[in-house]
Write a protein that holds these residues in place. Structure first.
Motif, mmCIF file in Angstrom:
data_model
loop_
_atom_site.group_PDB
_atom_site.id
_atom_site.type_symbol
_atom_site.label_atom_id
_atom_site.label_comp_id
_atom_site.label_asym_id
_atom_site.label_seq_id
_atom_site.Cartn_x
_atom_site.Cartn_y
_atom_site.Cartn_z
ATOM 1 N N VAL A 67 76.938 55.218 12.453
ATOM 2 C CA VAL A 67 78.167 54.776 13.104
ATOM 3 C C VAL A 67 77.862 53.602 14.031
ATOM 4 O O VAL A 67 76.711 53.344 14.356
ATOM 5 N N THR A 68 78.909 52.917 14.446
ATOM 6 C CA THR A 68 78.788 51.768 15.335
ATOM 7 C C THR A 68 79.296 52.156 16.717
ATOM 8 O O THR A 68 80.440 52.595 16.839
ATOM 9 N N PRO A 69 78.468 52.009 17.760
ATOM 10 C CA PRO A 69 78.903 52.375 19.110
ATOM 11 C C PRO A 69 80.178 51.647 19.513
ATOM 12 O O PRO A 69 80.307 50.440 19.321
ATOM 13 N N GLY A 70 81.123 52.401 20.047
ATOM 14 C CA GLY A 70 82.366 51.817 20.531
ATOM 15 C C GLY A 70 83.372 51.440 19.467
ATOM 16 O O GLY A 70 84.480 51.016 19.771
ATOM 17 N N ARG A 71 83.020 51.584 18.196
ATOM 18 C CA ARG A 71 83.923 51.178 17.110
ATOM 19 C C ARG A 71 84.189 52.280 16.090
ATOM 20 O O ARG A 71 85.214 52.274 15.431
ATOM 21 N N SER A 72 83.276 53.188 15.943
ATOM 22 C CA SER A 72 83.421 54.228 14.921
ATOM 23 C C SER A 72 84.152 55.451 15.473
ATOM 24 O O SER A 72 84.090 55.750 16.659
ATOM 25 N N VAL A 73 84.818 56.137 14.578
ATOM 26 C CA VAL A 73 85.503 57.380 14.913
ATOM 27 C C VAL A 73 84.729 58.515 14.266
ATOM 28 O O VAL A 73 84.329 58.418 13.109
ATOM 29 N N VAL A 74 84.502 59.566 15.037
ATOM 30 C CA VAL A 74 83.816 60.742 14.501
ATOM 31 C C VAL A 74 84.698 61.957 14.679
ATOM 32 O O VAL A 74 85.572 61.980 15.542
ATOM 33 N N THR A 75 84.481 62.951 13.834
ATOM 34 C CA THR A 75 85.152 64.229 14.009
ATOM 35 C C THR A 75 84.161 65.180 14.663
ATOM 36 O O THR A 75 82.957 65.125 14.396
ATOM 37 N N VAL A 76 84.695 66.019 15.526
ATOM 38 C CA VAL A 76 83.862 66.929 16.305
ATOM 39 C C VAL A 76 84.452 68.320 16.220
ATOM 40 O O VAL A 76 85.668 68.493 16.319
ATOM 41 N N ALA A 77 83.601 69.303 16.012
ATOM 42 C CA ALA A 77 84.040 70.700 15.992
ATOM 43 C C ALA A 77 83.016 71.544 16.731
ATOM 44 O O ALA A 77 81.806 71.286 16.647
ATOM 45 N N LYS A 78 83.493 72.520 17.442
ATOM 46 C CA LYS A 78 82.594 73.417 18.159
ATOM 47 C C LYS A 78 81.914 74.339 17.155
ATOM 48 O O LYS A 78 82.540 74.841 16.227
ATOM 49 N N LEU A 79 80.609 74.521 17.318
ATOM 50 C CA LEU A 79 79.867 75.480 16.493
ATOM 51 C C LEU A 79 79.955 76.822 17.185
ATOM 52 O O LEU A 79 79.367 77.017 18.253
ATOM 53 N N ASP A 80 80.691 77.744 16.609
ATOM 54 C CA ASP A 80 80.922 79.032 17.258
ATOM 55 C C ASP A 80 79.654 79.845 17.432
ATOM 56 O O ASP A 80 79.429 80.448 18.458
ATOM 57 N N HIS A 81 78.824 79.842 16.424
ATOM 58 C CA HIS A 81 77.635 80.687 16.484
ATOM 59 C C HIS A 81 76.577 80.124 17.417
ATOM 60 O O HIS A 81 75.865 80.869 18.058
#
Length: 159
Positions: free
Chosen positions: A79-93
């Motif tokens: 990814v490119t800092p400040g330009r890319s979009v990421v998806t984030v999910a909490k790892l329950d375990h």
């Protein structure tokens, strides 16, 4: 020894308070990160709250749901800092599988320095979270003492 807090700073993600709230997460929880629209296996990172990692000046003017990643994670996520979009999910375990073996390959640097076994020892003094096929950089002279102090592992006897 018991009571020593060790941090794998190469696998941390610094999250804004708004992002922690949106994920219903707290500092210390593990998250899965992947580039938006990617079907690749996500990368794991441990959340660190802004106030635990970033100076006040760098927090001002940040988007409400912000995530700051280490250079190593940015490189591996492609990814490119400040330009890319990421998806984030909490790892329950929150429990990551353990490896029984790590194979390292040395890559020559343009300036001809070689990685020493002492440098590897400073890097692996604390347990590291690595992924199969991950590319990681270890400074030729080992981790600077200031970073070792942040990770809670600056004295040989403490690790």
């Amino acid at each position: 020894p018991l009571g020593i807090h060790r941090r794998d700073t190469f696998r941390e993600a610094c999250a804004s308070e708004a992002l922690l709230d949106a994920l219903e997460a707290k500092s210390g929880d593990w998250i899965a990160i992947r580039p938006e629209l990617s079907t690749d296996e996500p990368w794991a990172a441990q959340l660190v709250a802004y106030e635990d990692a970033l100076p006040v000046a760098s927090r001002q003017g940040s988007p409400s749901c912000a995530l700051h990643l280490t250079g190593n994670l940015i490189e591996n996520l492609k990814v490119t800092p400040g330009r890319s979009v990421v998806t984030v999910a909490k790892l329950d375990h929150g429990i990551l599988p353990e490896a029984n073996r790590v194979v390292l390959s040395e890559v020559r640097t343009p300036h001809g320095r070689r990685l020493s076994s002492a440098a590897l020892r400073t890097f692996f003094r604390i347990p590291r979270v690595l992924r199969q096929g991950e590319v990681l950089g270890v400074p030729c002279r080992g981790l600077p003492s200031r970073l070792q102090a942040v990770e809670g592992c600056y004295n040989t006897w403490a690790c």
